[in-house]
Write a protein that holds these residues in place. Structure first.
Motif, PDB file in Angstrom:
ATOM      1  N   ARG A 140      35.613  43.177  47.387  1.00 60.71           N
ATOM      2  CA  ARG A 140      35.981  41.936  48.082  1.00 60.71           C
ATOM      3  C   ARG A 140      37.448  41.561  47.895  1.00 60.71           C
ATOM      4  NH1 ARG A 140      30.820  37.793  47.405  1.00 60.71           N
ATOM      5  NH2 ARG A 140      29.280  39.158  48.392  1.00 60.71           N
ATOM      6  N   THR A 141      38.184  42.340  47.135  1.00 63.52           N
ATOM      7  CA  THR A 141      39.593  42.010  46.916  1.00 63.52           C
ATOM      8  C   THR A 141      40.459  43.235  47.178  1.00 63.52           C
ATOM      9  OG1 THR A 141      39.386  42.555  44.568  1.00 63.52           O
ATOM     10  CG2 THR A 141      39.104  40.254  45.180  1.00 63.52           C
ATOM     11  N   ARG A 147      36.573  32.375  40.692  1.00 58.96           N
ATOM     12  CA  ARG A 147      35.839  31.236  41.268  1.00 58.96           C
ATOM     13  C   ARG A 147      35.346  30.355  40.136  1.00 58.96           C
ATOM     14  NH1 ARG A 147      31.547  33.312  45.672  1.00 58.96           N
ATOM     15  NH2 ARG A 147      30.775  34.385  43.816  1.00 58.96           N
ATOM     16  N   ASP A 179      36.919  39.772  41.423  1.00 59.70           N
ATOM     17  CA  ASP A 179      37.454  41.127  41.625  1.00 59.70           C
ATOM     18  C   ASP A 179      36.825  42.142  40.675  1.00 59.70           C
ATOM     19  OD1 ASP A 179      39.844  41.220  39.238  1.00 59.70           O
ATOM     20  OD2 ASP A 179      39.347  39.254  40.060  1.00 59.70           O
ATOM     21  N   ALA A 183      43.025  32.740  44.485  1.00 62.27           N
ATOM     22  CA  ALA A 183      43.362  34.124  44.824  1.00 62.27           C
ATOM     23  C   ALA A 183      44.825  34.394  44.500  1.00 62.27           C
ATOM     24  CB  ALA A 183      43.091  34.385  46.298  1.00 62.27           C
ATOM     25  N   TRP A 184      45.056  35.478  43.747  1.00 65.15           N
ATOM     26  CA  TRP A 184      46.405  35.904  43.416  1.00 65.15           C
ATOM     27  C   TRP A 184      46.673  37.266  44.053  1.00 65.15           C
ATOM     28  CZ3 TRP A 184      43.324  33.308  39.954  1.00 65.15           C
ATOM     29  CH2 TRP A 184      43.867  32.174  39.326  1.00 65.15           C
ATOM     30  N   PRO A 185      47.761  37.430  44.790  1.00 66.78           N
ATOM     31  CA  PRO A 185      48.120  38.740  45.319  1.00 66.78           C
ATOM     32  C   PRO A 185      48.544  39.668  44.176  1.00 66.78           C
ATOM     33  CG  PRO A 185      49.865  37.153  45.753  1.00 66.78           C
ATOM     34  CD  PRO A 185      48.729  36.381  45.170  1.00 66.78           C
ATOM     35  N   ALA A 209      44.723  42.816  43.457  1.00 68.70           N
ATOM     36  CA  ALA A 209      44.637  41.360  43.609  1.00 68.70           C
ATOM     37  C   ALA A 209      43.554  40.816  42.680  1.00 68.70           C
ATOM     38  CB  ALA A 209      44.340  40.993  45.057  1.00 68.70           C
ATOM     39  N   ARG A 210      43.560  39.505  42.516  1.00 64.53           N
ATOM     40  CA  ARG A 210      42.581  38.889  41.629  1.00 64.53           C
ATOM     41  C   ARG A 210      42.044  37.606  42.263  1.00 64.53           C
ATOM     42  NH1 ARG A 210      41.300  40.210  37.050  1.00 64.53           N
ATOM     43  NH2 ARG A 210      43.184  41.305  36.446  1.00 64.53           N
ATOM     44  N   ILE A 211      40.716  37.419  42.147  1.00 61.02           N
ATOM     45  CA  ILE A 211      40.078  36.194  42.623  1.00 61.02           C
ATOM     46  C   ILE A 211      39.191  35.653  41.510  1.00 61.02           C
ATOM     47  CG2 ILE A 211      38.486  35.156  44.279  1.00 61.02           C
ATOM     48  CD1 ILE A 211      39.288  37.224  46.306  1.00 61.02           C
ATOM     49  N   THR A 265      43.318  45.983  46.418  1.00 61.25           N
ATOM     50  CA  THR A 265      43.658  46.643  45.161  1.00 61.25           C
ATOM     51  C   THR A 265      44.750  45.865  44.433  1.00 61.25           C
ATOM     52  OG1 THR A 265      43.106  48.798  46.100  1.00 61.25           O
ATOM     53  CG2 THR A 265      44.473  48.787  44.113  1.00 61.25           C
TER      54      THR A 265
END
Length: 333
Positions: free
Chosen positions: A218-219, A227, A212, A177-179, A223-225, A221
């Motif tokens: 699920r994230t 998996r 995202d 996860a990146w903010p 941000a990036r996820i 605005t």
């Protein structure tokens, strides 16, 4: 269409050839079942394609005909619970009476005592050796993982236990996860993710999901996820590694595929291990399950549920459990 079952590899080769098998079918089926396409039963894991072949011969013609006959918009490719699959478990826990839930309690043995089932199980305690207890039930629903089911069923019905799949694939999931401030420093392609054809690397990634973009709600605005998934042999090879080693291996491969200039380390990383979580539906699976159903039906009030029998997806498990419950209710009525 052949009269007998065959592997996914054999089926795909007959219709499309080696390149489609290697670059499309193998990674796609491995992403769902984590298995070897040369062993997976096409009738068990791709029944709709077997039906298409029987009716149309050509799979392409079958798909074109289905598209021409469609009168409504196609369903979304990917669906899930809005707040994640864990919300289903949380809802079940909230609904069940507290005395029905026994966490950290292993089922030890199962046997008939008169007209009842006697279940012996471990009870957590502060002692070095956990305590043991037993309870009696009229019906037993074994929704345990395949390995545990085999252990419990073997003393009761060894022939039935021998029909349960013994080969199972493992998986390791790594979520990054990146903010927003870090996510703004790199981009990823449009789409929901990618699958990786086999390269021979014993620790290669199986797939990556752009969470995202697949499930934007699920994230936060901006941000990036991502998996990343290791499956099958690669998951087995990494199972004893530390979380840090696994995360670094995943991030290195993400950089190679998505951004060769390098990618910042995620501020939040989660590693989840799912050992032997996907039983393999090998060629002949449906015939073996028919034999298993027959043998289990002779054992009073015992029911098998789970992903080793009639589907690995959550809809399959819900359908199977509902059908079993309805049959029991109808019998009692």
């Amino acid at each position: 269409a052949p009269a007998q079952d065959e592997s996914v590899a054999s089926f795909t080769l007959r219709h499309f050839g080696d390149e489609v098998l290697t670059t499309l079918a193998a990674p796609l089926l491995s992403g769902v079942f984590g298995g070897d396409v040369h062993k997976l039963s096409v009738r068990a894991v791709m029944p709709q394609f077997v039906a298409m072949e029987r009716e149309h011969g050509s799979l392409i013609l079958a798909l074109q005909q289905a598209a021409a006959n469609r009168t409504t918009a196609p369903k979304p490719i990917f669906t899930s619970l809005r707040n994640g699959i864990a919300s289903l478990t949380q809802a079940l826990i909230a609904t069940l009476p507290e005395d029905r839930i026994h966490l950290q309690s292993s089922a030890l043995s199962l046997k008939r005592e008169g007209k009842l089932w006697c279940l012996r199980y471990s009870t957590p305690s502060g002692r070095a050796t956990p305590g043991k207890s037993k309870k009696h039930f009229r019906h037993i629903f074994l929704a345990t993982p395949a390995d545990a089911t085999v252990t419990l069923l073997k003393p009761l019905a060894p022939e039935a236990a021998a029909l349960i799949p013994t080969d199972a694939s493992s998986a390791i999931l790594v979520a990054f996860a990146w903010p927003p401030e870090s996510a703004a420093t790199f981009t990823i392609p449009a789409g929901f993710g990618y699958l990786v054809p086999s390269t021979g690397d014993p620790t290669q990634l199986l797939a990556c999901t752009f969470v995202d973009q697949k499930f934007p709600h699920r994230t936060p605005t901006g941000a990036r996820i991502l998996r990343a998934f290791f499956g099958g042999p690669s998951a087995d090879a990494l199972n004893s590694a530390t979380d840090e080693t696994i995360a670094q291996a995943a991030l290195t491969q993400l950089r190679q595929i998505l951004d060769r200039k390098g990618r910042p380390l995620a501020q939040n990383t989660t590693v989840r291990r799912l050992p032997r979580s996907l039983p393999q539906y090998e060629v002949g699976h449906l015939d073996r399950m028919a034999q298993l159903d027959d043998l289990v039906s002779r054992i009073p009030n015992l029911h098998l549920l789970g992903n080793a029998y009639r589907g690995v997806g959550l809809p399959d498990l819900i359908r199977d459990a509902r059908s079993t419950a309805q049959a029991l209710i109808a019998h009692k009525a």
